[in-house]
Scaffold this active site. Structure first.
Site: not given
Length: 244
Positions: A106-107, A110, A125
């Site tokens: 997830h990170e 980003h 998101h």
């Protein structure tokens, strides 16, 4: 008949070899025992090659022993555009390895958006984030989601509680409660404080803290006082030695 039997044996051997050589899914349950304490940097480098075309080689990833409000965060620091991923050791150490994998990915999404598009919105998101999220989920069998805050684990560390004595104690969803991992009372330093003052105006009173928290502070203060007194007496004796 013998030829059929030998052919069946060869097929079984071929099947067994395929099972042995096929790579495990990155979230396969067997990883929980095969690698219970993974090296997050090594995992990061592997995922960078697998899913991010090697574009995140300049990104750092570290455990954070103090982060207790969310499982992971991607931050962008300095003029040089340093991108850093922090993973919460207190939260993720209580979770299965699968949650660590999905939080890290997830990170990393980003980080990819920052590196390739200079997108600094760590809470964003949108379509681009979801496109990469769905791409990786389909390729790896993961279930990366938009949010990855583990509320039960977060609450374990929120042992300092305050409650408002004004009207907001009857309002959903918080009913006037503020719960924190540190002993920092609600104040004007909080971004929501002005809105609270305008719509409620009540005062926050502390209603809960970790067991023995106040007593420990008092004991430490007494001990410190005794140590200071001992040092003072020792200093006086050294300056005025007794005559024998």
């Amino acid at each position: 008949m013998e030829e059929d039997f030998l052919f069946a044996l060869r097929l079984q051997e071929q099947f067994d070899n395929e099972i042995e050589t096929s790579p495990l899914s990155i979230v396969d349950e067997s990883w929980e025992t095969l690698d219970p304490n993974p090296d997050v940097r090594a995992m990061f480098l592997e995922f960078n090659d697998m899913f991010f075309w090697g574009k995140l080689s300049g990104v750092e990833v570290k455990w954070s022993p103090r982060m207790t409000l969310c499982a992971g965060v991607c931050s962008y620091e300095g003029r040089g555009g340093l991108c850093s991923i922090r993973l919460s050791e207190p939260l993720l150490k209580l979770r299965p390895r699968k949650d660590l994998v999905e939080t890290l990915l997830h990170e990393m999404i980003h980080a990819l958006l920052f590196v390739t598009q200079n997108n600094r919105d760590r809470d964003g998101h949108g379509p681009e984030f979801c496109r990469h999220m769905n791409r990786i989920n389909e390729a790896s069998g993961t279930k990366i989601t938009i949010y990855h805050s583990f509320h039960d684990e977060v609450d374990v560390y929120r042992q300092h509680w305050w409650r408002c004595d004004g009207p907001c104690q009857n309002r959903k969803p918080y009913f006037g409660y503020v719960k924190r991992a540190m002993n920092r009372a609600p104040s004007a330093l909080d971004p929501w404080w002005e809105d609270h003052r305008r719509t409620c105006g009540g005062a926050y009173l502390k209603v809960k803290e970790p067991e023995g928290y106040g007593k420990k502070g008092k004991k430490d203060s007494k001990k410190e006082g005794k140590n200071l007194e001992s040092k003072r007496l020792a200093s006086e004796n050294s300056q005025n030695p007794r005559q024998r």
